[in-house]
Enzyme design. Structure first.
Site, PDB file in Angstrom:
ATOM      1  N   HIS A 306     -58.104  20.328 -13.627  1.00  0.00           N
ATOM      2  CA  HIS A 306     -57.754  20.424 -15.035  1.00  0.00           C
ATOM      3  C   HIS A 306     -58.831  21.192 -15.764  1.00  0.00           C
ATOM      4  O   HIS A 306     -60.007  21.071 -15.419  1.00  0.00           O
ATOM      5  CB  HIS A 306     -57.603  19.020 -15.653  1.00  0.00           C
ATOM      6  CG  HIS A 306     -56.822  19.042 -16.920  1.00  0.00           C
ATOM      7  ND1 HIS A 306     -57.399  19.342 -18.133  1.00  0.00           N
ATOM      8  CD2 HIS A 306     -55.505  18.844 -17.162  1.00  0.00           C
ATOM      9  CE1 HIS A 306     -56.469  19.312 -19.060  1.00  0.00           C
ATOM     10  NE2 HIS A 306     -55.312  19.017 -18.510  1.00  0.00           N
ATOM     11  N   ASP A 363     -49.599  15.662 -13.952  1.00  0.00           N
ATOM     12  CA  ASP A 363     -48.408  16.169 -13.277  1.00  0.00           C
ATOM     13  C   ASP A 363     -48.280  15.697 -11.841  1.00  0.00           C
ATOM     14  O   ASP A 363     -47.218  15.806 -11.245  1.00  0.00           O
ATOM     15  CB  ASP A 363     -48.421  17.700 -13.291  1.00  0.00           C
ATOM     16  CG  ASP A 363     -48.038  18.224 -14.652  1.00  0.00           C
ATOM     17  OD1 ASP A 363     -47.319  17.504 -15.359  1.00  0.00           O
ATOM     18  OD2 ASP A 363     -48.465  19.327 -15.001  1.00  0.00           O
TER      19      ASP A 363
HETATM   20  N1  ACO Z   1     -56.537  23.617  -5.635  1.00  0.00           N
HETATM   21  C1  ACO Z   1     -57.559  24.269  -5.017  1.00  0.00           C
HETATM   22  N2  ACO Z   1     -58.609  24.796  -5.663  1.00  0.00           N
HETATM   23  C2  ACO Z   1     -58.651  24.661  -6.987  1.00  0.00           C
HETATM   24  C3  ACO Z   1     -57.637  24.002  -7.711  1.00  0.00           C
HETATM   25  C4  ACO Z   1     -56.558  23.472  -6.970  1.00  0.00           C
HETATM   26  N3  ACO Z   1     -55.566  22.820  -7.585  1.00  0.00           N
HETATM   27  N4  ACO Z   1     -57.936  24.025  -9.010  1.00  0.00           N
HETATM   28  C5  ACO Z   1     -59.093  24.670  -9.129  1.00  0.00           C
HETATM   29  N5  ACO Z   1     -59.528  25.067  -7.904  1.00  0.00           N
HETATM   30  C6  ACO Z   1     -60.803  25.723  -7.597  1.00  0.00           C
HETATM   31  C7  ACO Z   1     -60.787  27.195  -7.961  1.00  0.00           C
HETATM   32  O1  ACO Z   1     -60.328  27.995  -6.894  1.00  0.00           O
HETATM   33  C8  ACO Z   1     -62.226  27.417  -8.318  1.00  0.00           C
HETATM   34  O2  ACO Z   1     -62.940  27.515  -7.105  1.00  0.00           O
HETATM   35  P1  ACO Z   1     -64.230  28.474  -7.010  1.00  0.00           P
HETATM   36  O3  ACO Z   1     -65.224  27.920  -7.967  1.00  0.00           O
HETATM   37  O4  ACO Z   1     -64.652  28.364  -5.575  1.00  0.00           O
HETATM   38  O5  ACO Z   1     -63.746  29.842  -7.365  1.00  0.00           O
HETATM   39  C9  ACO Z   1     -62.663  26.121  -8.984  1.00  0.00           C
HETATM   40  O6  ACO Z   1     -61.789  25.119  -8.421  1.00  0.00           O
HETATM   41  C10 ACO Z   1     -62.518  26.120 -10.501  1.00  0.00           C
HETATM   42  O7  ACO Z   1     -61.182  26.495 -10.823  1.00  0.00           O
HETATM   43  P2  ACO Z   1     -60.774  27.256 -12.152  1.00  0.00           P
HETATM   44  O8  ACO Z   1     -59.519  28.027 -11.888  1.00  0.00           O
HETATM   45  O9  ACO Z   1     -61.960  28.026 -12.675  1.00  0.00           O
HETATM   46  O10 ACO Z   1     -60.501  26.066 -13.126  1.00  0.00           O
HETATM   47  P3  ACO Z   1     -59.721  26.187 -14.468  1.00  0.00           P
HETATM   48  O11 ACO Z   1     -60.292  25.152 -15.343  1.00  0.00           O
HETATM   49  O12 ACO Z   1     -59.681  27.584 -14.958  1.00  0.00           O
HETATM   50  O13 ACO Z   1     -58.215  25.824 -14.034  1.00  0.00           O
HETATM   51  C11 ACO Z   1     -56.233  24.632 -13.594  1.00  0.00           C
HETATM   52  C12 ACO Z   1     -57.607  24.624 -14.274  1.00  0.00           C
HETATM   53  C13 ACO Z   1     -55.434  25.902 -14.021  1.00  0.00           C
HETATM   54  C14 ACO Z   1     -55.432  23.414 -14.021  1.00  0.00           C
HETATM   55  C15 ACO Z   1     -56.425  24.646 -12.050  1.00  0.00           C
HETATM   56  O14 ACO Z   1     -57.166  23.496 -11.645  1.00  0.00           O
HETATM   57  C16 ACO Z   1     -55.115  24.735 -11.284  1.00  0.00           C
HETATM   58  O15 ACO Z   1     -54.604  25.840 -11.066  1.00  0.00           O
HETATM   59  N6  ACO Z   1     -54.535  23.547 -10.851  1.00  0.00           N
HETATM   60  C17 ACO Z   1     -53.270  23.545 -10.170  1.00  0.00           C
HETATM   61  C18 ACO Z   1     -52.124  23.677 -11.150  1.00  0.00           C
HETATM   62  C19 ACO Z   1     -51.930  22.393 -11.976  1.00  0.00           C
HETATM   63  O16 ACO Z   1     -51.913  21.283 -11.462  1.00  0.00           O
HETATM   64  N7  ACO Z   1     -51.735  22.608 -13.284  1.00  0.00           N
HETATM   65  C20 ACO Z   1     -51.469  21.492 -14.206  1.00  0.00           C
HETATM   66  C21 ACO Z   1     -52.587  21.348 -15.194  1.00  0.00           C
HETATM   67  S1  ACO Z   1     -52.330  19.912 -16.161  1.00  0.00           S
HETATM   68  C22 ACO Z   1     -51.250  20.356 -17.328  1.00  0.00           C
HETATM   69  O17 ACO Z   1     -51.028  21.492 -17.680  1.00  0.00           O
HETATM   70  C23 ACO Z   1     -50.555  19.224 -17.938  1.00  0.00           C
END
Ligand code: ACO
Length: 428
Positions: A306, A363
């Site tokens: 998140h 979610d």
């Molecule tokens: N699975 C694997 N790796 C992940 C995930 C995941 N679900 N989420 C983040 N990461 C990793 C990234 O690859 C990144 O790794 P790195 O540092 O080695 O490059 C690190 O964790 C940080 O991720 P960011 O993308 O910078 O985090 P951000 O805060 O921008 O993204 C987000 C948050 C979009 C929710 C992300 O965690 C994601 O894509 N999750 C999956 C989709 C999801 O569940 N969305 C629902 C969000 S809740 C809502 O909207 C109600």
């Protein structure tokens, strides 16, 4: 007032520090460009406060979420969706009379214009209900043109708010009925908001709908949990679209579109698709976890991580408990729930997820709960939109009441510098 100092070359600029009621701190850069010629750069707005808001407080490190000061746990336990909607939109819990008037106002506006029914015949059979919801909400503005330029006449705004909350539920339920080839069910004013929605989704034309209070309660809870979440992608979209003084319908329709994506509200649908894939491949959750960690693959574990919660998502805790209770009460044995539990366990013990503070978000479990209620996967994000509606409305209202200026970020241009046009015949 505390000040921050910004040193650029040999010039020092003093900037105001803003402190929120929960101690949150910001440096006020409103006049930065005028005073210094510089802008700030923050792609994805990770460190940018776009507004000052009194609606929702969340602390991602501590896993705290409050609407108008009230903890989400207390509201989920004791309140109803419409009461929370009133609280979020108008700032205070309603008195019994205020709640009755609000509820009656919504009940009286659940019908949608008969001409709008014809639109459903035009959508392809497999139209995604989010596309239908966004376009139908936008279309409401053509049926209620007077609501357009409300100029914040409070009575007209209140009427539009009631129309939106009431009609969106009808639009959503009808989009599902149409996708199944079932006859639409008209709303029934004798039901509560949630019972009426279930009736419009699942009732048979020939039979009285059997309202299950446990399901109604679970639906109330899940909608409450989604009701607002401060300046996220869809809410910021609503505020930005509304800042041009587009109608409330247009602003909300933009929010629905922004919510649709798999990185935001679309994740709940993606979670179920992912769990089904694991099931079809023999239930090996470790393989999926490895894939999510592999930087050569763009796959992410859906329902994990998140932008702001870096400890746990308080909504996920509540929803997990509610879905466990609902499943046991309804006697539903969902193999996807077992897969979800093993996936959670493997991921939570894996250093990749621990180091990056990736926890199950709201979610991750909401899809399991929706499945137990009988809501099909394509409708999950629509359910999220219905829940988020009061939040979007409140944020739009706050933005307009505060007379906020039109939103217009700046950029750092990194394209070509000036070059002369070459006629097509002279190009190599
Ligand atoms: N699975 C694997 N790796 C992940 C995930 C995941 N679900 N989420 C983040 N990461 C990793 C990234 O690859 C990144 O790794 P790195 O540092 O080695 O490059 C690190 O964790 C940080 O991720 P960011 O993308 O910078 O985090 P951000 O805060 O921008 O993204 C987000 C948050 C979009 C929710 C992300 O965690 C994601 O894509 N999750 C999956 C989709 C999801 O569940 N969305 C629902 C969000 S809740 C809502 O909207 C109600």
């Amino acid at each position: 007032m505390d000040r921050a100092k910004l040193i650029i070359g040999n010039q020092t600029h003093e900037l105001d520090i803003i402190k929120g009621t929960e101690g949150e701190l910001a440096i006020d850069i409103t006049n930065l460009r005028n005073d210094t010629g510089y802008i700030t750069s923050d792609t994805g707005y990770k460190s940018t406060g776009a507004t000052r808001s009194a609606i929702t407080f969340l602390d991602g490190e501590k896993g705290v979420l409050r609407y108008r000061g009230y903890p989400i746990e207390q509201l989920a336990e004791n309140s109803t969706f419409l009461e929370v909607a009133y609280l979020i939109i108008y700032g205070e819990l309603p008195s019994p009379v205020e709640l009755e008037n609000f509820t009656n106002g919504i009940t009286r506006h659940t019908l949608i214009h008969e001409d709008m029914k014809k639109f459903y015949e035009g959508y392809p059979e497999k139209a995604h209900p989010m596309g239908v919801l966004a376009s139908m909400i936008s279309a409401l503005s053509t049926f209620y043109p007077d609501d357009h330029n409300t100029n914040l006449d409070p009575e007209k705004v209140d009427l539009t708010i009631r129309r939106l909350i009431a009609k969106s539920a009808t639009i959503a339920a009808w989009s599902y009925r149409k996708s199944q080839g079932f006859p639409i069910m008209y709303p029934q004013n004798r039901y509560s908001y949630c019972a009426n929605f279930l009736h419009m989704m699942f009732a048979l034309p020939t039979e009285e709908y059997d309202v299950n209070p446990t399901v109604v309660r679970a639906l109330n809870t899940i909608l409450i949990l989604h009701a607002d979440h401060e300046q996220n992608c869809s809410t910021s979209t609503v505020r930005i679209a509304g800042s041009s003084h587009a109608s409330l319908y247009a602003a909300i329709s933009s929010g629905v579109c922004a919510l649709w994506g798999p990185l935001h509200g679309g994740a709940n649908q993606e979670v179920i698709d992912m769990l089904k894939k694991i099931q079809a491949q023999g239930g090996d959750v470790k393989k999926m976890v490895e894939k999510a960690k592999d930087k050569d693959s763009d796959f992410r574990l859906m329902g994990f991580g998140h932008r702001v919660y870096k400890n746990f998502d308080p909504r996920a805790k509540i929803i997990k408990k509610v879905s466990d209770e609902l499943l046991s009460e309804l006697g539903v044995d969902d193999p996807l729930l077992d897969i979800a539990k093993s996936l959670e366990e493997v991921a939570l013990n894996d250093s990749y997820f621990i180091d990056r503070k990736l926890y199950p978000n709201v979610d991750f479990y909401s899809g399991i709960l929706y499945r137990a209620i009988g809501i099909p996967t394509e409708m999950f994000t629509v359910m999220f939109a219905l829940g988020r509606l009061p939040g979007w409305i409140a944020q739009w209202k706050e933005m307009r009441d505060n007379n906020e200026p039109i939103s217009r970020p700046r950029q750092i241009y990194i394209g070509e510098t000036k070059r002369d046009y070459v006629k097509i015949g002279d190009r190599g």
